[in-house]
Structures are given as structure tokens and as C-alpha cells.
Design a protein around this motif. Structure first.
Motif, PDB file in Angstrom:
ATOM      1  N   ASN A 253     136.024  -5.518  44.894  1.00 20.25           N
ATOM      2  CA  ASN A 253     137.106  -4.705  45.456  1.00 20.25           C
ATOM      3  C   ASN A 253     137.081  -3.258  44.968  1.00 20.25           C
ATOM      4  OD1 ASN A 253     138.168  -6.521  47.234  1.00 20.25           O
ATOM      5  ND2 ASN A 253     139.978  -7.026  46.020  1.00 20.25           N
ATOM      6  N   PRO A 254     136.845  -3.012  43.674  1.00 16.75           N
ATOM      7  CA  PRO A 254     136.784  -1.604  43.237  1.00 16.75           C
ATOM      8  C   PRO A 254     135.674  -0.816  43.930  1.00 16.75           C
ATOM      9  CG  PRO A 254     137.090  -3.051  41.355  1.00 16.75           C
ATOM     10  CD  PRO A 254     136.807  -3.939  42.526  1.00 16.75           C
ATOM     11  N   LEU A 255     134.579  -1.512  44.315  1.00 21.01           N
ATOM     12  CA  LEU A 255     133.479  -0.830  45.007  1.00 21.01           C
ATOM     13  C   LEU A 255     133.833  -0.538  46.469  1.00 21.01           C
ATOM     14  CD1 LEU A 255     130.503  -2.994  43.648  1.00 21.01           C
ATOM     15  CD2 LEU A 255     131.274  -0.757  42.826  1.00 21.01           C
ATOM     16  N   PRO A 296     130.997   5.589  46.791  1.00 23.26           N
ATOM     17  CA  PRO A 296     129.528   5.642  46.710  1.00 23.26           C
ATOM     18  C   PRO A 296     128.906   4.339  46.218  1.00 23.26           C
ATOM     19  CG  PRO A 296     130.523   6.895  44.926  1.00 23.26           C
ATOM     20  CD  PRO A 296     131.632   6.533  45.848  1.00 23.26           C
ATOM     21  N   GLY A 297     129.706   3.450  45.614  1.00 29.96           N
ATOM     22  CA  GLY A 297     129.159   2.189  45.107  1.00 29.96           C
ATOM     23  C   GLY A 297     129.238   1.043  46.092  1.00 29.96           C
ATOM     24  N   ARG A 298     129.592   1.347  47.342  1.00 25.50           N
ATOM     25  CA  ARG A 298     129.824   0.277  48.322  1.00 25.50           C
ATOM     26  C   ARG A 298     128.576  -0.556  48.623  1.00 25.50           C
ATOM     27  NH1 ARG A 298     129.445   5.147  50.616  1.00 25.50           N
ATOM     28  NH2 ARG A 298     128.209   5.469  52.506  1.00 25.50           N
ATOM     29  N   ALA A 299     127.391   0.011  48.444  1.00 25.71           N
ATOM     30  CA  ALA A 299     126.157  -0.728  48.745  1.00 25.71           C
ATOM     31  C   ALA A 299     125.977  -1.932  47.824  1.00 25.71           C
ATOM     32  CB  ALA A 299     124.943   0.196  48.631  1.00 25.71           C
ATOM     33  N   GLU A 300     126.668  -1.934  46.681  1.00 24.82           N
ATOM     34  CA  GLU A 300     126.532  -3.025  45.716  1.00 24.82           C
ATOM     35  C   GLU A 300     127.480  -4.185  46.004  1.00 24.82           C
ATOM     36  OE1 GLU A 300     124.091  -2.850  43.531  1.00 24.82           O
ATOM     37  OE2 GLU A 300     123.614  -0.906  44.442  1.00 24.82           O
ATOM     38  N   GLY A 354     142.157   0.760  50.405  1.00 22.55           N
ATOM     39  CA  GLY A 354     143.068   1.406  49.482  1.00 22.55           C
ATOM     40  C   GLY A 354     143.124   0.681  48.148  1.00 22.55           C
ATOM     41  N   VAL A 355     143.893   1.220  47.230  1.00 21.92           N
ATOM     42  CA  VAL A 355     144.070   0.606  45.916  1.00 21.92           C
ATOM     43  C   VAL A 355     145.553   0.375  45.683  1.00 21.92           C
ATOM     44  CG1 VAL A 355     142.003   1.651  44.949  1.00 21.92           C
ATOM     45  CG2 VAL A 355     144.180   2.852  44.770  1.00 21.92           C
TER      46      VAL A 355
END
Length: 541
Positions: A253-255, A296-300, A354-355
Motif C-alpha cells: 500500500n505505501p508503494l 516512484p516505487g509502484r513497480a515493486e 491516497g493515504v
């Protein structure tokens, strides 16, 4: 994330394995039963209409015992063969899917007519009609859902790509050359969670296929498959659902969260600029400088999951506004709820969810939106719920909180709650009901007045009499008041068209004002009130 629920409703169309599990009994002594997986029965195509004992051991046993089994209990091989998609029946099967889809659409229309009637007038009669009929409509909708799901399972079970394409061409009513590989990929990338019944996968796939019949649904499906890559969407089940997200939320979720935080002060100012009208606030967010920067970390990010509601008791009731800004309760097919949930998966894979810090908790009016991601998913995204329901010609759902309905936790509707919600959502948006009611009461007072000075023979003009009869009882709901205005307008137009040498200028003015009135905006209602009060003063009515 949204949750939905629904009541179990067995389809009239049984699966292959269900058919085989039926028992054939002679004199309560012989029981024949086959518990093999359906795929074993479909490994060879047999288009003869007759059983094939070489590929069906059960068939061989049945043939060998045909002298001892009563005719009424004979196994129906033709029914089993018809459950297999093949070149001869594929077009008919596609049209069967379309027929079930259309039947479900008609059922939703019936449900929405009942909900519209209640939205127009909250009465014991309109509520009884809603509460007594919606459950049966819901159950009938799920019967059509299960028919479509069974047909999709036949698509899954057949390996012939030409047959598959014919089925999709028929269901989508266009060339499926580009969509078929994506749909096949989705089949391969939707494993079942531990202990999950396989029926939930075929229902999920049927929802996706139904959504693809609409531009918004097809667009969301293509976007999902592009973002999904080689990830899976695991199919799970919940008593109360559906919902969707990432399979490992603590890590992923944070990614999937957008990088910038929500400007709460700017949002409060924007809401004030639009006079606390939630719908206009959303429109301003859609057209203004509203940015969402991808993480930017969504690919992980790893696999996703969809939690299917298992009881088939849900009939969602949304609150939305029509094109004329009237508030109406309405429902929609369950594939629309599935469309919404896939929107959450898309947003997370995009890195634009969102967060917790961005939620609208504690912010009056805005708290109905829940958070920016829900608002985007429902109202703003190019493949949003709004885009889909616009194509389905349904009202526009106002916000995430604008929802109720039947489900496993709420098996019965509550009249007071529904009436309160209709008033609430009018108040949180265009708030036209108070001004409409005030103007309708003014029209009633004018029509009830003494018109003897304005007619040659001292009697009330016939058109004024008809208007008076129409507003004797003023409706208590926004849509109902709007309907009364339309009826008054029609009477005024007809009366004005009738030639009369005895008509006074004040009578003519009354008809003209009512013929030309605009009751779809605050400005229009203010102008109407001013003209009516001028008429009262000039005519001493």
C-alpha cells in the motif's frame, strides 16, 4: 474501499458437475453418481447429440444398465453435451448471455422505477412497493448473473480460440480480436485463494465481461491489464463485499500512494466558494489544478486481490442527482460495483492511491467523500463510476457516503433512513427543495385567491382552477415537487393557448410566468418568486 453484499440465488442453469451429481434411483435401491471434475467430461468434443462411451465411463455404465433403469430416471446426456461450448452452439450461447444481460437490465429498470416513485413521494404506499418488491428483483438479478457466469465458465473450459472469439464477438457485439488475448490473460492470472469456491472466479469474470460492453468498462479493463503485467489478482470471498486492493497491503500500500499530500485548507476554501455544494466542489476538483503524482516505487507492488461477496444478498441503493439536479435513489447491476472495485486496484497499481492523512475525517460535508482516491474513482477518472453510469443512463452517484441498500447485515429497508438520505443529499448539493416548495406554496396561494375582479363574470378562470387542483397537496420530496411543477407548467401552457376574450392581463401574466418558469436552479427559483410576488402586488391577489 467499498463493500457490498448479496443473497444466495441459485441459477436455473446448472453446471456440468451439478448435473452429474444428481442421483438416479430405481425402487430406492440403485444410486448412480459421478463426482468427477467437469473438465474431465469436456476433454473431447462430441457434436453428435449422443453419449460417447469411449470418453465417458459414466455413459458406458448407463448404457449397460438401460434395461434396468426406469425411463423417467434416465440420465440426460443431451443436457450434459449442451453444457459444452462448441462450434455448433457458440453463437446461441453468446445470445443466451446477451439475453440474461438484457433481462438483468430490465430488472434494474423496474427497481429504479420503484425507487424513483419513492424519491418523488415518501408515502406508506411507495415504501411498501419498494420494500416488498426489491428483494424479489434482486434475487432475479442474481439468477441472471449466475446464467452469465456459467456461460463464462464454458468459455474458460474450451481451448479452441476460434470458438472463444465467436463467443466474445457475440457477447460484445463487435470484433474482439484485441480484447480476447487480454481476457484470456485475465483468466490465467486470477487464481483462487485457499478454500475459495470456483464459482466466485466465474462470477468475477462475467462481471468484467459485462462491464466491457460499455466504453468505460472496456477502458478500465484495458488499463488494468496493462498495469497488471505478470501479477495475479487472487480471487477470495467475504460475507460482506465486494472489495479489492493489494494482496500484501502492509508492504505494498505505501508503494501505491501518491506522493503529494492533500491541501486541506485549499479544499475548505474551494467548498466555501461553491456555497458548500458537494457536487459543484467535485466538478471544480475535476476541472481545476488537481494533481496526483505517481509513487516512484509502484513497480515493486506485488499481486492484487478481489474479495467477492459470497451470500448474493446485496442490492446497493445509491443516492445521486439527475441531469436536472434532482436527488434520486437508484440501483445498478453488480458488474458496476465490480467496476468500482477494479478502479481501486488500478489506482494502487498506478501509485496514485491516497493515504490515511488525506482522508476527509472530521471535515463537515467533505467527510462524505471519504478520501481523494474514492472521489477520483467515483466521479473524476476517465473510466469512473460516473462515466459508466452515464453510459447506462443512470443518475450520478454524489459521493462515497451516498449509499445504503440491502445486504447480509441489512436484510430489510428502513423508510425513515431512506427519506432522511434523500433530504440529506439535496441539502449537501443543490438544496433546491426548500425554494421549490416555497414557490409551489406561493403558486397555490395565488390560485386559491379571489379572482372575481379579473374575470368578466366573476368566476375563477378554468386554467387557474386546474392549477389549484394540482397543488392542493404539495409533495414532500424534491423529485415530487419537481413533478408538480411540470404538471402546473403543462396546464399553464394549455390554458394560455386557449383563446378567450374575457381573460384579464393578470390571468395572462400568471399563465406566462408558469409557462416559462425555471425551477432547476437557485437563480431560476429566485426569479420565479420575484415574478409571482409582483403579480400578487399588481393584481391584489
Amino acid at each position: 474501499m467499498e463493500h457490498f453484499q448479496d443473497k444466495t440465488n441459485r441459477s436455473k442453469t446448472q453446471s456440468v458437475s451439478d448435473s452429474l451429481n444428481k442421483k438416479t434411483v430405481q425402487n430406492k435401491a440403485i444410486v448412480l453418481e459421478d463426482n468427477r471434475h467437469a473438465s474431465l467430461l469436456q476433454r473431447k468434443a462430441n457434436n453428435t447429440g449422443l453419449p460417447d462411451p469411449q470418453s465417458d465411463v459414466m455413459g458406458a455404465k448407463m448404457l449397460s444398465r438401460q434395461k434396468t433403469i426406469q425411463p423417467k430416471a434416465t440420465f440426460n446426456f443431451r443436457q450434459v453435451i449442451q453444457r459444452v461450448l462448441n462450434a455448433q452452439n457458440v453463437a446461441a450461447k453468446g445470445h443466451q448471455f446477451l439475453a440474461a444481460h438484457e433481462e438483468e437490465r430490465q430488472l434494474i429498470l423496474k427497481a429504479n422505477k420503484l425507487l424513483q416513485d419513492f424519491s418523488e413521494h415518501d408515502s406508506p404506499a411507495t415504501f411498501h412497493a419498494v420494500s416488498s418488491k426489491l428483494t424479489a428483483i434482486r434475487d432475479a438479478c442474481y439468477a441472471q448473473t449466475n446464467i452469465q457466469a456459467d456461460l463464462v465458465q464454458e468459455y474458460v473450459d474450451i481451448a479452441d480460440e476460434a470458438i472463444r472469439k465467436t463467443f466474445l464477438d457475440t457477447v460484445l457485439q463487435k470484433d474482439s480480436k484485441a480484447l480476447k488475448p487480454l481476457f484470456n490473460r485475465l483468466i490465467n492470472q486470477t487464481p483462487l485463494g485457499d478454500g475459495v469456491d470456483a464459482k466466485y472466479k466465474k462470477i468475477f469474470l462475467s462481471y468484467v465481461l459485462q462491464g466491457m460492453k460499455f466504453t468505460a468498462g472496456e477502458g478500465r479493463f484495458k488499463e488494468l491489464m496493462q498495469l497488471l503485467g505478470d501479477r495475479n489478482i487472487e480471487i477470495n470471498q467475504l460475507l460482506i463485499g465486494p472489495s479489492a486492493g493489494l494482496q500484501n497491503p502492509e508492504i505494498d500500500n505505501p508503494l501505491g500512494e501518491k506522493t503529494e499530500r492533500r491541501d486541506k485548507v485549499a479544499d475548505a476554501e474551494l467548498l466555501a466558494q461553491h456555497h458548500n455544494n458537494l457536487s459543484e466542489f467535485i466538478k471544480a476538483k475535476a476541472t481545476g489544478a488537481y494533481t496526483r503524482t505517481a509513487n516512484p516505487g509502484r513497480a515493486e507492488i506485488g499481486d492484487a486481490t478481489v474479495n467477492m461477496e459470497r451470500s448474493q444478498t446485496l442490492l446497493p441503493i445509491y443516492y445521486g442527482h439527475t441531469a436536472t439536479k434532482d436527488i434520486q435513489a437508484f440501483t445498478s447491476p453488480m458488474f458496476a460495483a465490480n467496476h468500482h472495485e477494479l478502479g481501486h486496484v488500478v489506482n494502487k497499481l498506478k501509485g496514485m492511491a491516497g493515504v490515511s492523512a488525506d482522508k476527509y475525517r472530521g471535515e463537515p460535508i467533505l467527510n462524505q467523500l471519504t478520501d481523494e482516491e474514492e472521489m477520483h474513482n467515483i466521479s473524476i477518472d476517465q473510466h469512473s463510476d460516473k462515466a459508466l453510469t452515464d453510459q447506462m443512463k443512470l443518475p450520478e452517484r454524489i459521493a462515497h457516503g451516498a449509499m445504503g441498500g440491502l445486504d447480509a447485515a441489512s436484510p430489510a429497508l428502513d423508510r425513515e433512513s431512506m427519506a432522511t438520505d434523500l433530504t440529506k443529499w439535496d441539502t449537501l448539493t443543490y438544496n433546491l427543495t426548500p425554494d421549490r416548495k416555497k414557490n409551489l406554496e406561493l403558486i397555490k396561494r395565488i390560485a386559491d385567491a379571489n379572482w372575481s375582479e379579473h374575470t368578466k363574470y366573476g368566476s375563477k378562470p378554468s386554467g387557474v382552477k386546474k392549477i389549484m387542483e394540482k397543488v392542493t397537496s404539495i409533495n414532500n420530496k424534491g423529485l415530487g415537487i419537481k413533478k408538480q411543477f411540470e404538471e402546473v407548467r403543462k396546464i399553464a401552457i394549455a390554458a394560455a393557448a386557449e383563446k378567450s376574450s374575457n381573460r384579464s392581463v393578470h390571468t395572462s401574466d400568471f399563465y406566462t410566468i408558469l409557462s416559462q418558469m425555471n425551477v432547476d436552479s437557485s437563480d431560476g427559483l429566485t426569479a420565479l418568486e420575484g415574478k409571482l410576488n409582483t403579480l400578487v402586488a399588481n393584481g391584489k391577489l
